[in-house]
Design an enzyme around this catalytic site. Structure first.
Site, mmCIF file in Angstrom:
data_model
loop_
_atom_site.group_PDB
_atom_site.id
_atom_site.type_symbol
_atom_site.label_atom_id
_atom_site.label_comp_id
_atom_site.label_asym_id
_atom_site.label_seq_id
_atom_site.Cartn_x
_atom_site.Cartn_y
_atom_site.Cartn_z
ATOM 1 N N GLY A 361 0.831 -1.201 0.000
ATOM 2 C CA GLY A 361 0.000 0.000 0.000
ATOM 3 C C GLY A 361 0.859 1.241 0.000
ATOM 4 N N GLY A 363 1.781 4.417 2.162
ATOM 5 C CA GLY A 363 1.683 5.026 3.477
ATOM 6 C C GLY A 363 1.778 6.523 3.339
ATOM 7 N N GLY A 364 1.795 7.191 4.493
ATOM 8 C CA GLY A 364 1.842 8.634 4.472
ATOM 9 C C GLY A 364 3.081 9.163 3.771
ATOM 10 C CG PHE A 365 6.015 9.895 5.538
ATOM 11 C CD1 PHE A 365 6.303 11.242 5.517
ATOM 12 C CD2 PHE A 365 5.278 9.386 6.589
ATOM 13 C CE1 PHE A 365 5.888 12.065 6.540
ATOM 14 C CE2 PHE A 365 4.867 10.209 7.612
ATOM 15 C CZ PHE A 365 5.164 11.553 7.587
ATOM 16 C CB VAL A 368 4.270 -0.107 2.716
ATOM 17 C CG1 VAL A 368 4.776 -1.103 3.739
ATOM 18 C CG2 VAL A 368 4.136 1.268 3.329
ATOM 19 C CG ASP A 482 -0.228 10.830 9.254
ATOM 20 O OD1 ASP A 482 -1.396 11.262 9.346
ATOM 21 O OD2 ASP A 482 0.225 10.333 8.215
#
Ligand SMILES: *[C@@H]1O[C@H](CO)[C@@H](O)[C@H](O)[C@H]1NC(C)=O
Ligand SMILES: *[C@@H]1O[C@H](CO)[C@@H](O)[C@H](O)[C@H]1NC(C)=O
Ligand SMILES: *[C@@H]1O[C@H](CO)[C@@H](O)[C@H](O)[C@H]1NC(C)=O
Length: 696
Positions: A361, A363-365, A368, A482
């Site tokens: 997926g 992720g925020g940064f 992954v 976050d």
């Protein structure tokens, strides 16, 4: 040197005094690029400037800018002795290059306004067109067609990539996601902020009042699509007055983009504006810079030789960097007990070359990937963070080392890291049961809940204890920044574990320290954080409150698609609390199988934590004591959170993804045209009123 023509009020006054009435001004013009234009052809306001390439840059990627470019003379939008409406037609090309590829900020608008300076106008979601207190007021005399790259819930924006017609208000009269019609009637969607040339045509037929807005990417050959995207009947002169300035306004917020105008053709009166020649207008920033590099190298030699040189130099540079990377200087000061440093090759092998099949997926940064370490056959999750910058390497490694030393059973353990060029790879324990939001939301109605109440409560306690550890129990305060359901992962025993901690700070090393950047996710952002950009432990608490409510209610913090208006979870729960029916909020998928005292505790604590005023939020230690039953929860007011808090805040322009206004008072004054003001109480948001009642 780019030429800058800031317009002083004095200059404007000169125009007004010396220019003959607007009728004598040419009513047709065509700018194929903006090179060689000066104040007699175009009025540049604030940050707008003409670049050497001939592009007109309205804003760069700095926060909270306003840039405008207007035709210098006012035009008359009524004609003839009977003052009938004039037709007009315009076609223009623009490009939007955001600082982060997927996050625009905020957009640009074709504008008719009484004054290019627009006194009092604000940046961010106001696009430099008006300000919060004037939004919706007919005294603005502003007509605009916005190309908006941020979804502002406050204005009911459909998404972060839309075109809308604005009449004295940023709440568009009509709006649509960016797309164009092909001749067979099918539509093609495209991205306004992809950095490519976008062409728009705006045609207004005075006699009938029909306004058509059409937009298409330059890649569609610059041909005008067969049907307009938006078509409506509107009385433009009655909005802007008989005479108005025509041009463009653009703004940035905490998130920002460079907004460029590449060409502009305009015609007042019957007949379409001359079409732009896309081959003749300046090229886009991306192409421009590589062209310039090539040009610089090729001076005095042939282009071919230059190219050869570039290729050779690039190859040499890569080889040099490889060699240098092998003999990396980090080893010496990498902390002894820091996380393991993995060789890149091992991680590439583990993740099958970072193949899409292994992608878990986004992720925020970054992305992954799932991986299996070649030696131990241990499953890991590898997070690939693209930093695109090598600045601050020392701080960066120090940061990774300190994150690696954080240990708590409710944190996703960082095992190690690897740095490759500007990129960073972080290796974490693999969590087989995916994330909390997936378990709560990916579920068919009527089936057994994938997480029962007892498990939900345990996960929430786990997350609370992880946050307490980060905030108060470790050697220094670590802000998460976050906290959200998708960052809570579940291990094999369904323990909740908080992921992505420390990344926000890490991410900031190497970025320009003078710009504050709000890190976080819509719906979990504390109001003061979006205003000041300064994260605190209490902004983490706010986000944790949103998670508490989300898990108890089985609803997302903001549901843009709820009928009839977006549902703001915290407002909804407050309203239920005030009407004495708070348990109606509990996730219906639990089918009544929950512990009422615990559910009440979680919901009330959620309201406390997500209080708009941080002074009312508990710290994590208190939160833990409430959850453990070691301390009774104080009673909440039954008339909701202090209403004037929002009015006092008065800073809605700072909102990144504009926090949905819970404020009936923010837009005081006259009602927006064509729209009745909605609910006056901040707590009574129109939601499906019948909903839930039959579940009690
Ligand atoms: C501005 O440009 C026009 C031609 O586009 C030229 O005739 C005029 O002299 C210029 N004015 C100034 C002040 O440079
Ligand atoms: C909003 O704009 C109006 C003018 O349009 C100005 O009078 C007023 O002071 C501005 N308000 C703020 C808060 O900037
Ligand atoms: C607007 O679009 C409609 C539908 O395609 C078309 O019939 C009409 O002529 C257009 N009007 C203008 C002013 O372009």
């Amino acid at each position: 040197m780019p030429k800058l023509f800031p317009v002083s009020p004095f200059l404007l006054l000169c125009f007004l005094l010396t220019l003959p009435p607007s009728q004598s001004q040419p009513a047709r013009f065509m700018y194929t690029g903006f090179r060689n234009l000066n104040a007699s052809n175009i009025t540049l306001v604030r940050t707008a400037e003409i670049e050497d390439s001939g592009m007109l840059r309205l804003t760069n990627e700095t926060s909270r800018l306003i840039g405008r470019a207007f035709y210098p003379h006012p035009l008359t939008f009524r004609s003839g002795s009977d003052g009938s409406r004039s037709s007009f037609s315009t076609s223009f090309a623009f490009a939007i290059v955001p600082e982060y590829p997927k996050l625009g900020g905020h957009g640009l608008a074709f504008t008719l306004a009484p004054d290019p300076l627009i006194p009092g106008a604000q940046p961010s979601q106001y696009l430099g067109l008006m300000n919060a207190s004037m939004n919706g007021s007919a005294v603005n005399h502003v007509f605009a067609v916005e190309f908006d790259t941020v979804q502002d819930f406050e204005f009911n924006d459909p998404d972060d990539n839309h075109v809308g017609v604005d009449v004295d208000s940023l709440r568009s009269s009509v709006a649509s996601t960016a797309k164009y019609f092909q001749s067979d009637g099918s539509t093609v969607a495209f991205n306004l902020k992809g950095g490519e040339t976008i062409v728009s045509w705006i045609d207004y037929d005075g006699p009938s009042g029909v306004l058509n807005v059409t937009v298409a990417p330059g890649s569609a050959a610059g041909l005008k699509p067969a049907f307009p995207l938006l078509s409506l009947t509107i009385d433009v002169p009655s909005i802007v007055g008989n005479s108005a300035y025509v041009g463009f306004s653009s703004s940035t917020g905490l998130l920002s983009s460079s907004h460029y105008l590449l060409g502009w053709s305009f015609a007042l009166g019957a007949g379409a504006a001359e079409s732009l020649d896309l081959k003749a207008i300046p090229s886009l920033p991306k192409q421009k810079s590589s062209m310039q590099k090539i040009r610089n190298v090729a001076i005095g030699t042939s282009v071919a030789a230059g190219l050869l040189f570039v290729v050779a130099a690039a190859a040499g540079f890569v080889i040099w960097r490889r060699i240098r990377d092998e003999a990396d200087p980090i080893e010496g000061w990498e902390l002894e007990y820091g996380p393991h440093r993995f060789p890149y090759r091992e991680l590439a092998h583990a993740t099958k070359g970072f193949g899409d099949k292994e992608l878990l997926g986004f992720g925020g940064f970054g992305r992954v990937y799932r991986g299996v370490l070649p030696g131990t056959k241990e499953e890991v999750a590898v997070k690939h963070i693209s930093r695109g910058s090598k600045q601050g390497l020392r701080e960066f490694v120090a940061e990774v080392s300190s994150i690696g030393r954080l240990r708590h059973r409710n944190l996703v353990q960082l095992q190690g890291w690897c740095r490759r060029r500007g990129d960073l790879l972080l290796v974490y324990d693999y969590m087989p049961n995916s994330s909390l939001d997936k378990l709560i939301f990916d579920q068919q109605p009527g089936t057994q809940p994938r997480l029962g109440w007892a498990q939900r409560f345990r996960v929430l306690r786990g997350v609370a204890s992880a946050l307490l550890y980060l905030h108060e129990e470790w050697e220094q305060v670590v802000l998460h920044r976050d906290v959200k359901a998708s960052n809570v992962l579940l291990d094999a025993e369904l323990n909740g574990r908080l992921g992505d901690f420390g990344l926000a700070r890490l991410y900031e090393h190497g970025s320009n320290p003078s710009t504050t950047r709000v890190v976080g996710t819509l719906g979990y952002l504390a109001p003061e954080l979006t205003r000041t950009g300064k994260a605190t432990t209490l902004s983490d608490v706010y986000a944790f409150g949103a998670v508490l409510l989300e898990v108890a209610c089985g609803r997302r913090p903001i549901e843009p698609k709820a009928v009839p208006e977006e549902l703001v979870l915290v407002d909804w729960v407050w309203a239920l609390w005030c009407s004495g029916r708070i348990l109606v909020a509990v996730d219906p998928l639990l089918q009544g199988e929950y512990e009422p005292t615990e559910a009440l505790l979680v919901l009330k604590l959620g309201l406390m934590c997500s209080h708009p005023d941080q002074a009312f939020r508990p710290g994590m230690r208190q939160v833990m004591q409430y959850l453990d039953g070691d301390m009774p929860l104080p009673e909440l007011p039954t008339d909701g959170p202090p209403v004037d808090y929002w009015a006092r805040a008065q800073c809605f322009d700072d909102f990144v993804h504009s926090y949905p206004s819970s404020d009936g008072k923010a837009s005081t004054g006259s009602a927006p045209i064509g729209r009745q003001p909605t609910g006056t109480s901040p707590l009574v948001r129109p939601v499906n009123s019948g909903e839930g009642e039959d579940l009690v």
